[in-house]
Design a protein around this motif. Structure first.
Motif, PDB file in Angstrom:
ATOM      1  N   LEU A  79      23.602 -47.112 -17.873  1.00  0.00           N
ATOM      2  CA  LEU A  79      23.962 -47.148 -16.599  1.00  0.00           C
ATOM      3  C   LEU A  79      23.187 -46.082 -15.703  1.00  0.00           C
ATOM      4  CD1 LEU A  79      27.931 -47.059 -17.084  1.00  0.00           C
ATOM      5  CD2 LEU A  79      26.500 -49.013 -16.793  1.00  0.00           C
ATOM      6  N   GLN A  80      22.802 -44.992 -16.008  1.00  0.00           N
ATOM      7  CA  GLN A  80      21.849 -44.182 -15.263  1.00  0.00           C
ATOM      8  C   GLN A  80      20.617 -44.697 -14.908  1.00  0.00           C
ATOM      9  OE1 GLN A  80      22.492 -41.194 -13.901  1.00  0.00           O
ATOM     10  NE2 GLN A  80      24.579 -41.468 -14.387  1.00  0.00           N
ATOM     11  N   ILE A  81      20.096 -45.662 -16.087  1.00  0.00           N
ATOM     12  CA  ILE A  81      18.852 -46.357 -15.985  1.00  0.00           C
ATOM     13  C   ILE A  81      19.064 -47.348 -14.540  1.00  0.00           C
ATOM     14  CG2 ILE A  81      17.177 -47.846 -16.855  1.00  0.00           C
ATOM     15  CD1 ILE A  81      17.580 -46.559 -19.593  1.00  0.00           C
ATOM     16  N   ALA A  82      20.125 -47.887 -14.700  1.00  0.00           N
ATOM     17  CA  ALA A  82      20.492 -49.013 -13.594  1.00  0.00           C
ATOM     18  C   ALA A  82      20.644 -48.612 -12.368  1.00  0.00           C
ATOM     19  CB  ALA A  82      21.167 -50.150 -14.074  1.00  0.00           C
ATOM     20  N   HIS A  83      21.222 -47.232 -12.329  1.00  0.00           N
ATOM     21  CA  HIS A  83      21.541 -46.675 -10.887  1.00  0.00           C
ATOM     22  C   HIS A  83      21.024 -45.350 -11.120  1.00  0.00           C
ATOM     23  CE1 HIS A  83      23.887 -50.160 -10.145  1.00  0.00           C
ATOM     24  NE2 HIS A  83      24.821 -49.960 -11.090  1.00  0.00           N
ATOM     25  N   PRO A  84      19.712 -45.084 -10.612  1.00  0.00           N
ATOM     26  CA  PRO A  84      19.517 -43.418 -10.915  1.00  0.00           C
ATOM     27  C   PRO A  84      19.634 -42.680  -9.720  1.00  0.00           C
ATOM     28  CG  PRO A  84      17.846 -45.034  -9.848  1.00  0.00           C
ATOM     29  CD  PRO A  84      18.656 -46.068 -10.383  1.00  0.00           C
ATOM     30  N   MET A  85      20.628 -42.989  -8.841  1.00  0.00           N
ATOM     31  CA  MET A  85      21.226 -42.393  -7.905  1.00  0.00           C
ATOM     32  C   MET A  85      22.574 -41.773  -8.210  1.00  0.00           C
ATOM     33  SD  MET A  85      19.265 -41.203  -5.589  1.00  0.00           S
ATOM     34  CE  MET A  85      20.394 -40.905  -4.087  1.00  0.00           C
ATOM     35  N   ALA A  86      23.057 -41.925  -9.644  1.00  0.00           N
ATOM     36  CA  ALA A  86      24.299 -41.418 -10.045  1.00  0.00           C
ATOM     37  C   ALA A  86      24.367 -39.814 -10.138  1.00  0.00           C
ATOM     38  CB  ALA A  86      24.642 -42.200 -11.130  1.00  0.00           C
ATOM     39  N   LEU A  87      25.382 -39.440 -10.964  1.00  0.00           N
ATOM     40  CA  LEU A  87      25.784 -38.024 -11.139  1.00  0.00           C
ATOM     41  C   LEU A  87      24.808 -37.104 -11.436  1.00  0.00           C
ATOM     42  CD1 LEU A  87      29.264 -38.488 -12.843  1.00  0.00           C
ATOM     43  CD2 LEU A  87      28.918 -37.771 -10.497  1.00  0.00           C
ATOM     44  N   HIS A  88      23.710 -37.627 -12.282  1.00  0.00           N
ATOM     45  CA  HIS A  88      22.855 -36.423 -12.581  1.00  0.00           C
ATOM     46  C   HIS A  88      21.833 -36.262 -11.611  1.00  0.00           C
ATOM     47  CE1 HIS A  88      24.257 -37.099 -16.715  1.00  0.00           C
ATOM     48  NE2 HIS A  88      24.382 -38.242 -16.752  1.00  0.00           N
ATOM     49  N   SER A  89      21.809 -36.853 -10.357  1.00  0.00           N
ATOM     50  CA  SER A  89      20.764 -36.567  -9.408  1.00  0.00           C
ATOM     51  C   SER A  89      21.561 -35.626  -8.434  1.00  0.00           C
ATOM     52  CB  SER A  89      20.240 -37.866  -8.802  1.00  0.00           C
ATOM     53  OG  SER A  89      19.796 -37.431  -7.486  1.00  0.00           O
ATOM     54  N   GLY A  95      22.087 -37.726  -5.457  1.00  0.00           N
ATOM     55  CA  GLY A  95      23.194 -38.342  -5.753  1.00  0.00           C
ATOM     56  C   GLY A  95      24.497 -38.045  -5.496  1.00  0.00           C
ATOM     57  N   ARG A  96      24.574 -36.607  -6.173  1.00  0.00           N
ATOM     58  CA  ARG A  96      25.846 -35.909  -5.927  1.00  0.00           C
ATOM     59  C   ARG A  96      26.336 -35.657  -4.412  1.00  0.00           C
ATOM     60  NH1 ARG A  96      23.772 -32.998 -10.510  1.00  0.00           N
ATOM     61  NH2 ARG A  96      23.307 -31.340  -9.059  1.00  0.00           N
ATOM     62  N   LEU A  97      25.031 -35.211  -3.801  1.00  0.00           N
ATOM     63  CA  LEU A  97      25.190 -34.914  -2.285  1.00  0.00           C
ATOM     64  C   LEU A  97      25.681 -36.061  -1.690  1.00  0.00           C
ATOM     65  CD1 LEU A  97      24.947 -32.775  -0.237  1.00  0.00           C
ATOM     66  CD2 LEU A  97      22.468 -33.813   0.324  1.00  0.00           C
ATOM     67  N   PHE A  98      25.184 -37.211  -1.998  1.00  0.00           N
ATOM     68  CA  PHE A  98      25.714 -38.272  -1.329  1.00  0.00           C
ATOM     69  C   PHE A  98      27.013 -38.918  -1.564  1.00  0.00           C
ATOM     70  CE2 PHE A  98      21.043 -39.391  -0.429  1.00  0.00           C
ATOM     71  CZ  PHE A  98      21.096 -39.271   0.853  1.00  0.00           C
ATOM     72  N   ARG A  99      27.467 -38.517  -2.833  1.00  0.00           N
ATOM     73  CA  ARG A  99      28.872 -39.049  -3.223  1.00  0.00           C
ATOM     74  C   ARG A  99      29.811 -38.178  -2.446  1.00  0.00           C
ATOM     75  NH1 ARG A  99      28.861 -42.062  -8.325  1.00  0.00           N
ATOM     76  NH2 ARG A  99      30.507 -40.826  -9.059  1.00  0.00           N
ATOM     77  N   TYR A 100      29.612 -36.874  -2.631  1.00  0.00           N
ATOM     78  CA  TYR A 100      30.465 -35.970  -1.802  1.00  0.00           C
ATOM     79  C   TYR A 100      30.423 -36.179  -0.200  1.00  0.00           C
ATOM     80  CZ  TYR A 100      29.987 -33.035  -6.046  1.00  0.00           C
ATOM     81  OH  TYR A 100      30.002 -32.710  -7.382  1.00  0.00           O
ATOM     82  N   GLY A 101      29.678 -36.636   0.230  1.00  0.00           N
ATOM     83  CA  GLY A 101      29.530 -36.765   1.622  1.00  0.00           C
ATOM     84  C   GLY A 101      30.275 -38.121   1.907  1.00  0.00           C
ATOM     85  N   VAL A 145      31.615 -43.781  -4.135  1.00  0.00           N
ATOM     86  CA  VAL A 145      31.756 -42.452  -4.853  1.00  0.00           C
ATOM     87  C   VAL A 145      32.011 -42.880  -6.415  1.00  0.00           C
ATOM     88  CG1 VAL A 145      33.932 -40.801  -4.857  1.00  0.00           C
ATOM     89  CG2 VAL A 145      32.854 -41.824  -2.785  1.00  0.00           C
ATOM     90  N   LEU A 146      32.636 -44.017  -6.589  1.00  0.00           N
ATOM     91  CA  LEU A 146      32.938 -44.308  -8.070  1.00  0.00           C
ATOM     92  C   LEU A 146      31.942 -44.973  -8.691  1.00  0.00           C
ATOM     93  CD1 LEU A 146      36.747 -45.411  -8.012  1.00  0.00           C
ATOM     94  CD2 LEU A 146      35.975 -43.142  -8.551  1.00  0.00           C
ATOM     95  N   GLY A 147      30.996 -45.571  -7.665  1.00  0.00           N
ATOM     96  CA  GLY A 147      29.833 -46.094  -8.429  1.00  0.00           C
ATOM     97  C   GLY A 147      29.917 -47.484  -8.913  1.00  0.00           C
ATOM     98  N   ARG A 148      30.800 -48.032  -8.451  1.00  0.00           N
ATOM     99  CA  ARG A 148      30.937 -49.525  -8.838  1.00  0.00           C
ATOM    100  C   ARG A 148      30.139 -50.298  -8.033  1.00  0.00           C
ATOM    101  NH1 ARG A 148      36.928 -51.636  -9.108  1.00  0.00           N
ATOM    102  NH2 ARG A 148      35.869 -53.548  -9.971  1.00  0.00           N
TER     103      ARG A 148
END
Length: 303
Positions: A144-154, A157-163, A226-229
Motif C-alpha cells: 500500500l505504501q508503494i501505491a500511495h507514497p504520501m502515506a504515514l511513513h513520509s 505525508g503526516r504533515l498533510f494528514r494532520y492539516g 486522513v484515513l487514506g482511502r
C-alpha cells in the motif's frame, strides 16, 4: 484496519502488479539459454535489497517444488523450505497457467503472521517452456505504501494528514453549529402549529441543507485524505463527486432562498420580485455549469 487495508489493496491491485512486473522484467533473465537457479536468485536478491520491506524470496521449478531456500532480509535463509511442494499455491499455478507476472490476494504470512502478498514471475527457456517461477513476498502495508507514497511513513505525508484532520475538524464544527441553529430556529415554535412562520421554516431548511453539504465534504475529505482511502470507482462523477455533491447542496439552498423571496415579495413588495428572479437565473446558470462539468468529466474519464 485489516478490512480497510484489504479494500484499499483491491483498489490499487493493478498498479501494484504493474510495479512488480516491471521489477521482474527489468532484473530477471527470461527466455534465454542456460538459465540457472543461481543466476535467478542473484537477481532476486538484488530486487529484495531494493525493496527494504520484502519478507522473502524463493524459486519454484516447473512442477511447483521449491528448489532454493527461502532467503530472508539480513542475509538469513530458511533451509527447511527447500523441496517443499507449492503447486497448490495461487502464486505458482496462476503464474504457470497465465504465463505472466501475477500477484496474490492478501493472506497470513508464515514468516511474520501478518497479511502479505506474493508476486510471482514465470521464467521460460529459449523455446518458451516453463522452467521456474520466481516468488517475492511483501507485507500488505508495504504494498500500500508503494501505491500511495504520501502515506504515514513520509514526513510531508503526516504533515498533510494532520492539516487535513484539523480542517475537517473545524469544518465539522461549522456543520454542527449550522445544524444546531437550524434545529433551534424551527423548534422554538414549540408544539403549536399555528405559530409556525413560513419564513422561519425556509431559513431553517437552508441552514440544515448547508450543514449537510459541509458535513458531506468533511466525510469525503476525512476518508480520502486522513484515513487514506483512495477510491477508483467507474461512475461518471466519482472522481470529482465531492465537488458535485457540494455544489448540488448549494444549488438546493439557493433554490430554497429564491422560493422564500418569491413568497415574501409577492405578499409585501411586488416590485422587488425582480431580485428573486435574479437569484433563480443564477441558480439556473449553476445547474447548466454543473451539468457541463459532469459531462466533460465523464468524457475525459472515457478517453
Amino acid at each position: 484496519m485489516v478490512a480497510r487495508d484489504i479494500q484499499n489493496f483491491s483498489e490499487i491491485r493493478t498498479k501494484a502488479r504493474a510495479y512488480f512486473c516491471y521489477l521482474f522484467s527489468k532484473n530477471l533473465p527470461n527466455r534465454l539459454p542456460s538459465i540457472t537457479p543461481e543466476a535467478i536468485m542473484v537477481r532476486m536478491q538484488k530486487i529484495m535489497g531494493d525493496l527494504r520491506d520484502a519478507e522473502g524470496i524463493y524459486l519454484l521449478d516447473q512442477k511447483g517444488v521449491q528448489v532454493t531456500p527461502t532467503f530472508l532480509p539480513g542475509g538469513k535463509q530458511t533451509d527447511e523450505d527447500f523441496g517443499r511442494i507449492r503447486s497448490d499455491r495461487a502464486y505458482y499455478y496462476r503464474a504457470a497457467r497465465e504465463k505472466r507476472c501475477t500477484i496474490t490476494d492478501p493472506y497470513p504470512s508464515l514468516i511474520t503472521q501478518d497479511l502479505t502478498i506474493t508476486a510471482s514471475q514465470p521464467i521460460f527457456d529459449e523455446n518458451g517452456a516453463l522452467l521456474y517461477v520466481a516468488c517475492l513476498d511483501m507485507p500488505l502495508d508495504a504494498v500500500l505504501q508503494i501505491a500511495h507514497p504520501m502515506a504515514l511513513h513520509s514526513f510531508y505525508g503526516r504533515l498533510f494528514r494532520y492539516g487535513y484532520a484539523a480542517f475537517t475538524f473545524m469544518l465539522s464544527m461549522v456543520a454542527l453549529l449550522l445544524f444546531i441553529k437550524g434545529v433551534t430556529t424551527f423548534l422554538h415554535f414549540g408544539l403549536d402549529v399555528r405559530k409556525i412562520e413560513i419564513k422561519e421554516v425556509f431559513e431553517s431548511t437552508i441552514l440544515l441543507t448547508l450543514a449537510l453539504a459541509i458535513f458531506d465534504l468533511v466525510k469525503t475529505l476525512f476518508e480520502e485524505e486522513v484515513l487514506g482511502r483512495h477510491r477508483q470507482d467507474s461512475g461518471a462523477t466519482d472522481p470529482h463527486k465531492t465537488m458535485v455533491r457540494f455544489l448540488g447542496s448549494i444549488i438546493i439552498a439557493l433554490s430554497i432562498e429564491a422560493l422564500m423571496l418569491v413568497f415574501k415579495f409577492a405578499m409585501t413588495e411586488p416590485a422587488m420580485l425582480v431580485n428573486a428572479i435574479y437569484i433563480i437565473g443564477g441558480v439556473s446558470l449553476l445547474l447548466v455549469a454543473l451539468a457541463l462539468y459532469i459531462k466533460f468529466t465523464k468524457r475525459a474519464i472515457e478517453e
